[in-house]
Design an enzyme around this catalytic site. Structure first.
Site, PDB file in Angstrom:
ATOM      1  N   HIS A 242       0.799  -1.227   0.000  1.00  0.00           N
ATOM      2  CA  HIS A 242       0.000   0.000   0.000  1.00  0.00           C
ATOM      3  C   HIS A 242       0.832   1.277   0.000  1.00  0.00           C
ATOM      4  O   HIS A 242       0.265   2.376  -0.026  1.00  0.00           O
ATOM      5  CB  HIS A 242      -0.920   0.013   1.233  1.00  0.00           C
ATOM      6  CG  HIS A 242      -0.130   0.126   2.504  1.00  0.00           C
ATOM      7  ND1 HIS A 242       0.501  -0.966   3.065  1.00  0.00           N
ATOM      8  CD2 HIS A 242       0.166   1.191   3.280  1.00  0.00           C
ATOM      9  CE1 HIS A 242       1.145  -0.562   4.144  1.00  0.00           C
ATOM     10  NE2 HIS A 242       0.960   0.738   4.298  1.00  0.00           N
TER      11      HIS A 242
ATOM     12  N   HIS B 274       1.705   6.925  -0.949  1.00  0.00           N
ATOM     13  CA  HIS B 274       0.820   6.136  -0.096  1.00  0.00           C
ATOM     14  C   HIS B 274      -0.484   5.896  -0.840  1.00  0.00           C
ATOM     15  O   HIS B 274      -1.146   6.847  -1.252  1.00  0.00           O
ATOM     16  CB  HIS B 274       0.570   6.878   1.227  1.00  0.00           C
ATOM     17  CG  HIS B 274       0.198   5.967   2.348  1.00  0.00           C
ATOM     18  ND1 HIS B 274      -1.056   5.418   2.470  1.00  0.00           N
ATOM     19  CD2 HIS B 274       0.916   5.496   3.386  1.00  0.00           C
ATOM     20  CE1 HIS B 274      -1.088   4.646   3.553  1.00  0.00           C
ATOM     21  NE2 HIS B 274       0.104   4.671   4.119  1.00  0.00           N
TER      22      HIS B 274
END
Length: 151
Positions: A58, A73
């Site tokens: 992620h 992110h």
């Protein structure tokens, strides 16, 4: 010297204050912008030439040869997905070029799972004053410039 930081995803650029997480919206990890990604499966690309120094499904950090580190992110709280829905294309320590695919994901699937798919792009260990030409409220393709980092 200035470093051009490209968008890791296609979508709409928004200010960090729009990110639904105070760690990003209050720039606690550093200055930058966020991209509200286009929905549908897509590749997430490296924002700069460098080395993958941190790699999670992620999120990842790319460090340039002169030590600039950019955090990408993918979504908020997506660590809770334990990698589900993310396909990695590189390994930690690998050299990458700006625009090279790092991860494949589907922001619509992340959203359907109950997570905000917004993507903060952060200049680590930098002050806001060294960033210029910040894109905001514009549509970008992966690789389009998000900001310039004076080094």
């Amino acid at each position: 010297m200035s470093l051009r930081v490209g968008s890791p995803v296609a979508g709409r650029v928004v200010s960090l204050s729009a990110v639904p997480d105070p760690v990003f919206s209050q720039a606690m990890v550093g200055p930058g912008v966020a991209v509200e990604p286009s929905r549908g499966p897509s590749d997430v690309v490296s924002p700069v030439d460098g080395t993958i120094v941190t790699l999670h499904p992620h999120a990842f950090v790319v460090a340039t040869g002169d030590g600039a580190a950019v955090l990408v992110h993918l979504g908020i709280d997506t660590v809770k997905r334990k990698g589900e829905g993310f396909t990695l294309h590189v390994v930690k320590g690998e050299s990458v070029r700006a625009g090279q695919p790092v991860v494949t994901w589907d922001p619509a699937e992340v959203e359907a799972a109950g997570f905000a798919p917004i993507c903060p792009v952060i200049a680590l260990d930098a002050s806001a004053e060294v960033l210029a030409d910040l894109a905001t409220d514009v549509d970008v393709k992966a690789g389009d410039a998000l900001f310039t980092w004076s080094r």
